[in-house]
Design a protein around this motif. Structure first.
Motif, PDB file in Angstrom:
ATOM      1  N   MET A   1      44.604  13.412 105.627  1.00  0.00           N
ATOM      2  CA  MET A   1      43.666  14.503 105.371  1.00  0.00           C
ATOM      3  C   MET A   1      42.324  13.932 104.898  1.00  0.00           C
ATOM      4  SD  MET A   1      43.984  17.655 102.629  1.00  0.00           S
ATOM      5  CE  MET A   1      45.628  18.095 103.205  1.00  0.00           C
ATOM      6  N   ASN A   2      41.228  14.403 105.505  1.00  0.00           N
ATOM      7  CA  ASN A   2      39.921  13.989 105.014  1.00  0.00           C
ATOM      8  C   ASN A   2      39.357  15.058 104.082  1.00  0.00           C
ATOM      9  OD1 ASN A   2      38.635  16.046 106.592  1.00  0.00           O
ATOM     10  ND2 ASN A   2      38.588  14.662 108.359  1.00  0.00           N
ATOM     11  N   ILE A   3      38.176  14.812 103.531  1.00  0.00           N
ATOM     12  CA  ILE A   3      37.655  15.713 102.505  1.00  0.00           C
ATOM     13  C   ILE A   3      37.263  17.071 103.080  1.00  0.00           C
ATOM     14  CG2 ILE A   3      35.234  14.989 102.635  1.00  0.00           C
ATOM     15  CD1 ILE A   3      35.347  14.981  99.479  1.00  0.00           C
ATOM     16  N   ILE A   4      36.846  17.119 104.339  1.00  0.00           N
ATOM     17  CA  ILE A   4      36.531  18.403 104.969  1.00  0.00           C
ATOM     18  C   ILE A   4      37.804  19.234 105.114  1.00  0.00           C
ATOM     19  CG2 ILE A   4      35.594  19.525 107.008  1.00  0.00           C
ATOM     20  CD1 ILE A   4      33.499  18.047 105.357  1.00  0.00           C
ATOM     21  N   GLU A   5      38.878  18.590 105.551  1.00  0.00           N
ATOM     22  CA  GLU A   5      40.163  19.289 105.663  1.00  0.00           C
ATOM     23  C   GLU A   5      40.674  19.735 104.294  1.00  0.00           C
ATOM     24  OE1 GLU A   5      41.836  16.876 109.610  1.00  0.00           O
ATOM     25  OE2 GLU A   5      42.151  16.077 107.589  1.00  0.00           O
ATOM     26  N   ALA A   6      40.375  18.937 103.264  1.00  0.00           N
ATOM     27  CA  ALA A   6      40.839  19.271 101.924  1.00  0.00           C
ATOM     28  C   ALA A   6      40.204  20.560 101.416  1.00  0.00           C
ATOM     29  CB  ALA A   6      40.535  18.124 100.957  1.00  0.00           C
ATOM     30  N   MET A   7      38.966  20.843 101.829  1.00  0.00           N
ATOM     31  CA  MET A   7      38.326  22.088 101.405  1.00  0.00           C
ATOM     32  C   MET A   7      39.118  23.297 101.881  1.00  0.00           C
ATOM     33  SD  MET A   7      34.193  21.614 101.605  1.00  0.00           S
ATOM     34  CE  MET A   7      34.123  21.166 103.345  1.00  0.00           C
ATOM     35  N   SER A   8      39.636  23.223 103.107  1.00  0.00           N
ATOM     36  CA  SER A   8      40.424  24.338 103.648  1.00  0.00           C
ATOM     37  C   SER A   8      41.827  24.369 103.063  1.00  0.00           C
ATOM     38  CB  SER A   8      40.510  24.219 105.175  1.00  0.00           C
ATOM     39  OG  SER A   8      39.238  24.350 105.766  1.00  0.00           O
ATOM     40  N   ALA A   9      42.378  23.187 102.743  1.00  0.00           N
ATOM     41  CA  ALA A   9      43.759  23.106 102.256  1.00  0.00           C
ATOM     42  C   ALA A   9      43.884  23.448 100.773  1.00  0.00           C
ATOM     43  CB  ALA A   9      44.320  21.703 102.503  1.00  0.00           C
ATOM     44  N   ARG A  10      42.781  23.344 100.015  1.00  0.00           N
ATOM     45  CA  ARG A  10      42.834  23.545  98.565  1.00  0.00           C
ATOM     46  C   ARG A  10      42.943  25.027  98.215  1.00  0.00           C
ATOM     47  NH1 ARG A  10      40.973  25.971  94.951  1.00  0.00           N
ATOM     48  NH2 ARG A  10      39.679  26.997  96.528  1.00  0.00           N
ATOM     49  N   HIS A  11      43.990  25.390  97.500  1.00  0.00           N
ATOM     50  CA  HIS A  11      44.171  26.743  96.970  1.00  0.00           C
ATOM     51  C   HIS A  11      44.664  26.611  95.527  1.00  0.00           C
ATOM     52  CE1 HIS A  11      43.643  28.036 101.049  1.00  0.00           C
ATOM     53  NE2 HIS A  11      44.769  27.476 101.446  1.00  0.00           N
ATOM     54  N   ALA A  12      44.222  27.489  94.661  1.00  0.00           N
ATOM     55  CA  ALA A  12      44.559  27.390  93.247  1.00  0.00           C
ATOM     56  C   ALA A  12      46.057  27.513  93.009  1.00  0.00           C
ATOM     57  CB  ALA A  12      43.822  28.470  92.463  1.00  0.00           C
ATOM     58  N   VAL A  13      46.592  26.596  92.196  1.00  0.00           N
ATOM     59  CA  VAL A  13      48.003  26.604  91.804  1.00  0.00           C
ATOM     60  C   VAL A  13      48.067  26.575  90.280  1.00  0.00           C
ATOM     61  CG1 VAL A  13      50.130  25.244  91.793  1.00  0.00           C
ATOM     62  CG2 VAL A  13      48.839  25.525  93.918  1.00  0.00           C
ATOM     63  N   ARG A  14      48.911  27.419  89.696  1.00  0.00           N
ATOM     64  CA  ARG A  14      49.030  27.485  88.239  1.00  0.00           C
ATOM     65  C   ARG A  14      50.424  27.115  87.731  1.00  0.00           C
ATOM     66  NH1 ARG A  14      45.967  32.401  89.185  1.00  0.00           N
ATOM     67  NH2 ARG A  14      43.778  32.064  88.594  1.00  0.00           N
ATOM     68  N   ASP A  15      51.372  26.907  88.634  1.00  0.00           N
ATOM     69  CA  ASP A  15      52.752  26.606  88.240  1.00  0.00           C
ATOM     70  C   ASP A  15      53.142  25.248  88.810  1.00  0.00           C
ATOM     71  OD1 ASP A  15      55.388  26.617  87.501  1.00  0.00           O
ATOM     72  OD2 ASP A  15      55.978  28.327  88.735  1.00  0.00           O
ATOM     73  N   TYR A  16      53.404  24.272  87.918  1.00  0.00           N
ATOM     74  CA  TYR A  16      53.640  22.893  88.341  1.00  0.00           C
ATOM     75  C   TYR A  16      55.046  22.421  87.975  1.00  0.00           C
ATOM     76  CZ  TYR A  16      48.659  22.746  89.216  1.00  0.00           C
ATOM     77  OH  TYR A  16      47.410  23.016  89.709  1.00  0.00           O
ATOM     78  N   SER A  17      55.562  21.503  88.781  1.00  0.00           N
ATOM     79  CA  SER A  17      56.882  20.929  88.541  1.00  0.00           C
ATOM     80  C   SER A  17      56.762  19.726  87.609  1.00  0.00           C
ATOM     81  CB  SER A  17      57.509  20.489  89.871  1.00  0.00           C
ATOM     82  OG  SER A  17      56.895  19.308  90.340  1.00  0.00           O
ATOM     83  N   ASP A  18      57.911  19.183  87.235  1.00  0.00           N
ATOM     84  CA  ASP A  18      57.931  17.992  86.382  1.00  0.00           C
ATOM     85  C   ASP A  18      57.835  16.693  87.180  1.00  0.00           C
ATOM     86  OD1 ASP A  18      58.156  19.492  84.060  1.00  0.00           O
ATOM     87  OD2 ASP A  18      60.351  19.488  84.108  1.00  0.00           O
ATOM     88  N   GLN A  19      57.687  16.787  88.486  1.00  0.00           N
ATOM     89  CA  GLN A  19      57.574  15.585  89.311  1.00  0.00           C
ATOM     90  C   GLN A  19      56.310  14.815  88.923  1.00  0.00           C
ATOM     91  OE1 GLN A  19      57.570  16.286  93.547  1.00  0.00           O
ATOM     92  NE2 GLN A  19      56.960  14.205  94.037  1.00  0.00           N
ATOM     93  N   PRO A  20      56.449  13.545  88.557  1.00  0.00           N
ATOM     94  CA  PRO A  20      55.260  12.793  88.131  1.00  0.00           C
ATOM     95  C   PRO A  20      54.345  12.446  89.307  1.00  0.00           C
ATOM     96  CG  PRO A  20      57.173  11.359  88.197  1.00  0.00           C
ATOM     97  CD  PRO A  20      57.685  12.755  88.466  1.00  0.00           C
ATOM     98  N   VAL A  21      53.091  12.220  88.992  1.00  0.00           N
ATOM     99  CA  VAL A  21      52.141  11.695  89.969  1.00  0.00           C
ATOM    100  C   VAL A  21      52.253  10.175  89.956  1.00  0.00           C
ATOM    101  CG1 VAL A  21      49.712  11.529  90.602  1.00  0.00           C
ATOM    102  CG2 VAL A  21      50.613  13.663  89.635  1.00  0.00           C
ATOM    103  N   ASP A  22      52.360   9.565  91.117  1.00  0.00           N
ATOM    104  CA  ASP A  22      52.596   8.117  91.166  1.00  0.00           C
ATOM    105  C   ASP A  22      51.403   7.348  90.593  1.00  0.00           C
ATOM    106  OD1 ASP A  22      50.903   6.869  93.584  1.00  0.00           O
ATOM    107  OD2 ASP A  22      51.555   8.874  94.144  1.00  0.00           O
TER     108      ASP A  22
END
Length: 234
Positions: A1-22
């Motif tokens: 995914m490039n940054i232009i595609e990321a603009m379309s893919a980004r949607h607000a999320v307020r509920d997160y899992s406990d899966q860590p970020v690498d």
């Protein structure tokens, strides 16, 4: 995914899992934080907390769950005095980077931020206009409603019933990118005007909640959509 595609893919999320970020992703995000701080005179801090990265600070709008990672958008108000706009611009750049790396994000404004347990540090002359949660969402976000491009921008001197008359393609593409920009309560309180020279663009914050933050976010989107080489800011 490039940054232009990321603009379309980004949607607000307020509920997160406990899966860590690498760790590799976190290192890359820290590097971008350092670059943005140096370039824009900010003190953005990447926060990781096994409990609540918001430090139990109440949010201005919306309920968040399971936030273990966030960007604390911190800076000084003195010179230049456009902290909210800079925080919006740089924060959205970080959010899009996170999305490109397969993460979810969500903007928030926190109250009582000086009472946080210490995951971020606020100097006496510093303020935190907003934070951005990031991580692995428990469910995908939803697209937000957007204003039509005719309400987001205009060509100077164009008739009121056709505000984009004579607009070049790059200006339209910039406004289409602004349509994808997150804003407080989805109100998009911003407006862009192509001035008479056909190259200079004026971006303005309208009346609304956190309008200057929204302007910074929208300016980044406009730049990405229009292409920086096609225009200059007023």
């Amino acid at each position: 995914m490039n940054i232009i595609e990321a603009m379309s893919a980004r949607h607000a999320v307020r509920d997160y899992s406990d899966q860590p970020v690498d760790e590799a992703t976190l290192d890359d995000l820290r590097s971008l934080v350092d670059q943005l701080n140096e370039r824009h005179g900010l003190n953005i801090q990447l926060v990781i907390d096994d409990g609540d990265a918001f430090g139990e600070c109440p949010t201005h709008y919306g309920r968040f769950k399971g936030v273990h990672h966030c960007f604390a958008l911190i800076g000084r108000d003195d010179d230049p005095a456009d902290l909210d706009e800079r925080a919006g611009y740089c924060g959205e750049r970080l959010a899009l980077e996170a999305v490109m790396r397969g993460l979810d994000t969500g903007w928030a404004v926190l109250h009582e931020s000086r009472e946080h347990a210490g995951a971020w540090l606020l100097g006496d002359d510093e303020r935190m206009p907003a934070v951005i949660a990031f991580g692995h969402g428990n469910r995908p976000g939803r697209p937000h409603r957007s204003k039509p491009v005719q309400e987001l921008g205009a060509v100077e001197g164009a008739p009121a019933d056709d505000p984009l008359a004579g607009a070049p393609e790059w200006f339209i593409k910039g406004l289409e990118a602004v349509q994808l920009a997150p804003s407080a309560l989805g109100k998009q309180p911003v407006h862009f005007t192509l001035l008479a020279d056909g190259r200079t663009v004026r971006g303005e914050a309208l009346e609304g909640v956190q309008a200057e933050i929204c302007l910074g976010v929208a300016k980044l989107h406009f730049e990405l959509g229009a292409g920086e080489g096609n225009f200059v800011w007023a």
